[in-house]
Design an enzyme around this catalytic site. Structure first.
Site, short mmCIF file in Angstrom:
data_model
loop_
_atom_site.label_atom_id
_atom_site.label_comp_id
_atom_site.label_asym_id
_atom_site.label_seq_id
_atom_site.Cartn_x
_atom_site.Cartn_y
_atom_site.Cartn_z
N LYS A 1 -5.21 -8.16 3.41
CA LYS A 1 -4.89 -9.09 4.51
C LYS A 1 -6.10 -9.44 5.37
O LYS A 1 -6.26 -10.58 5.79
CB LYS A 1 -3.75 -8.55 5.39
CG LYS A 1 -3.95 -7.14 5.92
CD LYS A 1 -3.31 -6.10 5.04
CE LYS A 1 -3.91 -4.74 5.28
NZ LYS A 1 -2.97 -3.66 5.23
N GLU B 1 1.41 -11.91 -1.91
CA GLU B 1 2.66 -11.52 -1.24
C GLU B 1 2.52 -10.15 -0.56
O GLU B 1 3.05 -9.94 0.54
CB GLU B 1 3.79 -11.46 -2.28
CG GLU B 1 5.17 -11.23 -1.70
CD GLU B 1 5.62 -12.34 -0.76
OE1 GLU B 1 5.87 -13.45 -1.23
OE2 GLU B 1 5.72 -12.09 0.46
N GLU C 1 -4.57 2.21 7.72
CA GLU C 1 -5.83 1.70 7.20
C GLU C 1 -6.87 2.82 7.23
O GLU C 1 -6.73 3.77 8.00
CB GLU C 1 -6.32 0.53 8.07
CG GLU C 1 -5.40 -0.66 8.10
CD GLU C 1 -5.12 -1.24 6.72
OE1 GLU C 1 -6.07 -1.67 6.06
OE2 GLU C 1 -3.96 -1.23 6.30
N ASP D 1 -4.45 -5.39 12.26
CA ASP D 1 -3.80 -5.51 10.95
C ASP D 1 -2.60 -6.48 11.04
O ASP D 1 -2.44 -7.37 10.20
CB ASP D 1 -3.34 -4.12 10.48
CG ASP D 1 -2.61 -4.16 9.16
OD1 ASP D 1 -3.28 -4.27 8.12
OD2 ASP D 1 -1.37 -4.11 9.16
N LYS E 1 -2.06 -10.29 9.20
CA LYS E 1 -0.82 -10.70 8.51
C LYS E 1 -0.23 -11.94 9.17
O LYS E 1 0.24 -12.86 8.49
CB LYS E 1 0.17 -9.53 8.51
CG LYS E 1 -0.31 -8.36 7.66
CD LYS E 1 0.44 -7.08 7.96
CE LYS E 1 -0.05 -5.95 7.07
NZ LYS E 1 0.43 -4.63 7.49
N1 HSE Z 1 -1.85 -0.19 7.43
C1 HSE Z 1 -0.86 -1.11 6.99
C2 HSE Z 1 0.42 -0.83 7.77
C3 HSE Z 1 -0.66 -0.99 5.52
O1 HSE Z 1 0.53 0.25 8.36
O2 HSE Z 1 1.31 -1.67 7.78
C4 HSE Z 1 0.19 -2.06 4.92
O3 HSE Z 1 -0.38 -3.33 5.09
#
Ligand code: HSE
Length: 392
Positions: free
Chosen positions: A97, A121, A182, A193, A197
């Site tokens: 992502k 996806e 991560e 993160d 997304k």
């Molecule tokens: N580190 C991310 C989360 C992993 O906790 O959602 C999945 O994208």
């Protein structure tokens, strides 16, 4: 008829391993992982040594491989691999992502220029099939909003700290051990993160390519006992929510903790589960729930992309190509709970329309309105003594 796919895989970590397992447990797929490129020679692995290579070009230059699946951690190396593969006319699947969000325009251009599919996806909300739904089912202009719990690690921490009284550190450690976090968990807890997304989801919801640095994100790293107590006393739960929605004249996108009321569907989304709620003109609200992190849930989303490639599926990006897209803007007020220690921050944020103010020996908070552009300007994630949450 589906075609046989020969795959070169980059990365054999949590997701790569998950993909390998789910692919071999799924009957009827005409696909084979032929080569796996990995970094560390010394690591013990559970497959025959012959399948591994330490040279990316053994996959990228192999004309017998039609698909590259990129599941490595490093975003810069991932972009190098993905862009090279697309230029060589290979179909690509990725779950990265950060890399995708930071290079959306280039990746979009490469797909158009080389006429190759690039599917991702698994990059947003793990096992929830949201991108393909946004592309195919909601391929018109009726969507008004998307809200999501898009990060499993923070939802896991928020669940364990509020329901089991685990410390923040212990809950994060568990999320790391379970393979959700991560490698740099700051990306999870500060909302980066979720923002990566959201950048991807904003493209597929409204057809807008926005640079991640223009989208506001704030995380749960400063959450204090005072904030949790405030939420509990009011009957709220705190969740980290990614938002993108259309107002009369613009699209806004941001990631921020939010006080969630009991009747809200996000209220019961626990642990590493993710959820997405779409708002549309005629179908009204629709809610998707599924595991957002972990080896098999994420591996299953990657597998679904591989299966889609065997039927020549690709994103058409119809919303990008539609004329008259509503522009993105941060000129938008949010109603916020702001817990602070120095009054300066309220001036810097230009808080206005204050409806509540609380000051005790230990805690100070206000509820008032702040412009998204001001939240970005003050670099809120760098302040250690401030917590903000959206309140309806
Ligand atoms: N580190 C991310 C989360 C992993 O906790 O959602 C999945 O994208």
């Amino acid at each position: 008829m589906s075609k046989k796919l020969r795959i070169g895989l980059f990365g054999y970590g949590v997701v790569g391993h998950g993909l390998y397992d789910v692919l071999h447990k799924t009957k009827g797929l005409n696909t084979e992982i032929v080569r796996i490129a990995v970094k560390h020679r010394e690591k013990k692995r559970d497959l025959p040594a012959e399948i591994f290579t330490f040279d990316k070009n053994e996959i990228l230059n192999d004309d017998s491989l039609d698909v590259v699946v990129e599941l490595i951690d490093n975003a810069d190396e991932a972009f190098d691999i993905v862009s090279t593969a697309l230029k060589k006319g290979k179909a690509v699947v990725s779950a990265n992502k950060k890399m995708i969000a930071e290079h959306l325009q280039e990746l979009y251009d490469l797909q158009q220029l080389h006429n190759v599919p690039f599917l991702y996806e698994a990059s947003a909300c793990g096992s929830i099939p949201i991108i393909r739904n946004l592309e195919e089912y909601y391929d018109n202009d009726l969507l008004d909003s998307l809200e999501g719990i898009c990060n499993g690690t923070t939802n896991y921490i928020l669940t364990k700290t509020s329901e089991e009284n685990l410390s923040y550190e212990e809950a994060l450690k568990q999320a790391q051990q379970l393979g959700f976090a991560e490698s740099n968990p700051t990306l999870d807890v500060k909302g980066f993160d979720a923002k990566y997304k959201l950048t991807i989801l904003t493209l597929h919801t409204f057809g807008l390519i926005i640079k991640p640095e223009n989208i506001f994100n704030f995380g749960i790293q400063n959450l204090s006992v005072a904030d949790s107590t405030y939420a509990r006393e009011k009957g709220f739960k705190i969740k980290l929510i990614a938002h993108t929605y259309r107002t009369d004249d613009k699209v806004v996108s941001y990631v921020i903790p939010k006080f969630i009321k009991p009747h809200d569907l996000f209220y019961d989304v626990r642990n590493e589960f993710n959820a997405v709620q779409l708002g549309a003109a005629f179908s009204d609200k629709q809610f998707f729930l599924g595991k957002g992190a972990g080896s098999y849930p994420t591996g299953s989303a990657v597998l679904s992309d591989i299966a889609a490639l065997s039927y020549n599926y690709r994103y058409e990006y119809k919303k990008v190509k539609q004329n008259g897209a509503v522009p993105f803007s941060n000129d938008h007020d949010l109603n916020l709970y702001i817990r602070y220690s120095s009054e300066n921050i309220l001036d810097e944020l230009k808080v206005h329309d204050i409806s509540q103010r609380f000051i005790s020996n230990n805690t100070k908070y206000v509820i008032g309105k702040v412009k998204l552009s001001n939240l970005i300007k003050v670099k809120l994630n760098d302040h250690i003594d401030v917590f903000v949450a959206k309140i309806d």
